[in-house]
Write an enzyme that holds these catalytic residues in place. Structure first.
Site, PDB file in Angstrom:
ATOM      1  N   GLY A  36       0.824  -1.206   0.000  1.00 32.58           N
ATOM      2  CA  GLY A  36       0.000   0.000   0.000  1.00 32.58           C
ATOM      3  C   GLY A  36       0.856   1.253   0.000  1.00 32.58           C
ATOM      4  CG  HIS A  37       3.323   2.225   3.294  1.00 33.90           C
ATOM      5  ND1 HIS A  37       3.212   1.097   4.067  1.00 33.90           N
ATOM      6  CD2 HIS A  37       2.817   3.238   4.045  1.00 33.90           C
ATOM      7  CE1 HIS A  37       2.689   1.411   5.240  1.00 33.90           C
ATOM      8  NE2 HIS A  37       2.428   2.700   5.249  1.00 33.90           N
ATOM      9  CD  GLU A 150      -9.211   7.001  -3.221  1.00 40.52           C
ATOM     10  OE1 GLU A 150      -9.802   5.908  -3.401  1.00 40.52           O
ATOM     11  OE2 GLU A 150      -9.185   7.912  -4.075  1.00 40.52           O
TER      12      GLU A 150
END
EC number: 6.3.2.1
Length: 284
Positions: A36-37, A150
């Site tokens: 995700g990062h 998000e």
């Protein structure tokens, strides 16, 4: 890749980049990095010449000292990942560098519109901690672009409000949630899950998607939808925390004028607090 620990060295480097007319992207993190990062980094790289990743476990974002102590510190492994990803700089300051005085005497930044609702009610002071560290990073790095996930929908709305209120000339990019193959949103806190809990965790997203499908079909009995979702999560072995359907723009309850909704779910599974959300265009 540069690894910088002090503000003067950071300022010197970004000043040089600015003089060379390089666009700078900032990715604020607390470390313990995952894919995700990496998606945030890729989004920053697509929009800037230089990418700065901050790695700082912010004590102001933790309600309990034991949670702060338990948060994984994996700076060496993080830097290895970031080097492979082509990041230009890691800013990894010690706590005393960011907060040289006792936190009780620290100057804080607050964003009242979003800080005291939903997640803010469950975690008093959390968003004040986010606003303070993000403001410090914005002031130090002077980025053109900053990227946020998000998955933390309220935080993203909160940061955008902060940028408006403080007149920062920074473009805020919301990056879609990265998921495991079974739908679980990637999070550093997923590491707290046991093998059995990890097997159950995707139920959060599955219940969320069923509710979203009903909204898209025109169902508007909000209380009934949330009651059903709560029951489904309990049956799956999760402990619901926050389950709400709100206006995606204001995070207030839906009105007849709402054009887009966001469904926000948080639930406990063992020691892990799982977060997920989905947006829905409302049928007029």
């Amino acid at each position: 890749m540069l690894i910088i620990e002090t503000p003067p060295t950071l300022r010197q480097t970004v000043k040089q980049w600015s003089q060379e007319h390089k666009r700078i992207a900032l990715i604020p993190t607390m470390g313990n990095l995952h894919e995700g990062h990496m998606a945030l980094i890729d989004a920053g790289r697509a929009r800037a010449d230089k990418v700065v990743v901050s790695v700082f476990v912010n004590p102001m974002q933790f309600d309990r000292p034991e949670d702060l102590a338990a948060y994984p510190r994996t700076l060496q492994e993080d830097c290895e990942q970031l080097t492979r990803r082509g990041v230009d700089m890691v800013f990894a300051p010690a706590t005393g560098v960011i907060y040289p005085d006792d936190l009780a005497s620290q100057t804080f930044v607050d964003v009242p519109r979003f800080a005291n609702i939903l997640e803010g009610e469950s975690r008093p002071g959390h968003f004040r901690g986010v606003a303070t560290i993000v403001s410090k990073l914005f002031n130090l790095v002077q980025p053109d672009v900053a990227c946020f996930g998000e998955k933390d929908f309220q935080q993203l709305a909160f940061i955008r409000q902060l940028v408006r209120d403080m007149s920062y000339d920074i473009e805020i990019i919301g990056v879609p949630t990265v998921r495991a193959a079974d739908g679980l949103a990637l999070s550093s806190r997923n590491g707290y899950l046991s093998a059995e809990e990890r097997r159950l965790a995707p139920q959060l997203n599955q219940v969320l998607m069923r509710l979203v499908a009903q909204l898209r079909e025109g169902e508007r009995h909000i209380d009934g939808l949330l009651t059903s979702a709560t029951e489904q999560l309990l049956q799956a072995g999760l402990r619901p925390d926050t389950l709400v359907i709100r206006d995606a723009q204001t995070l207030q309850p839906l009105t007849v004028d709402s054009r887009r909704a966001v469904v926000l779910f948080t639930a406990w599974l063992g020691k892990a607090r799982l977060i997920d959300n989905a947006q829905v265009d409302l049928i007029s």
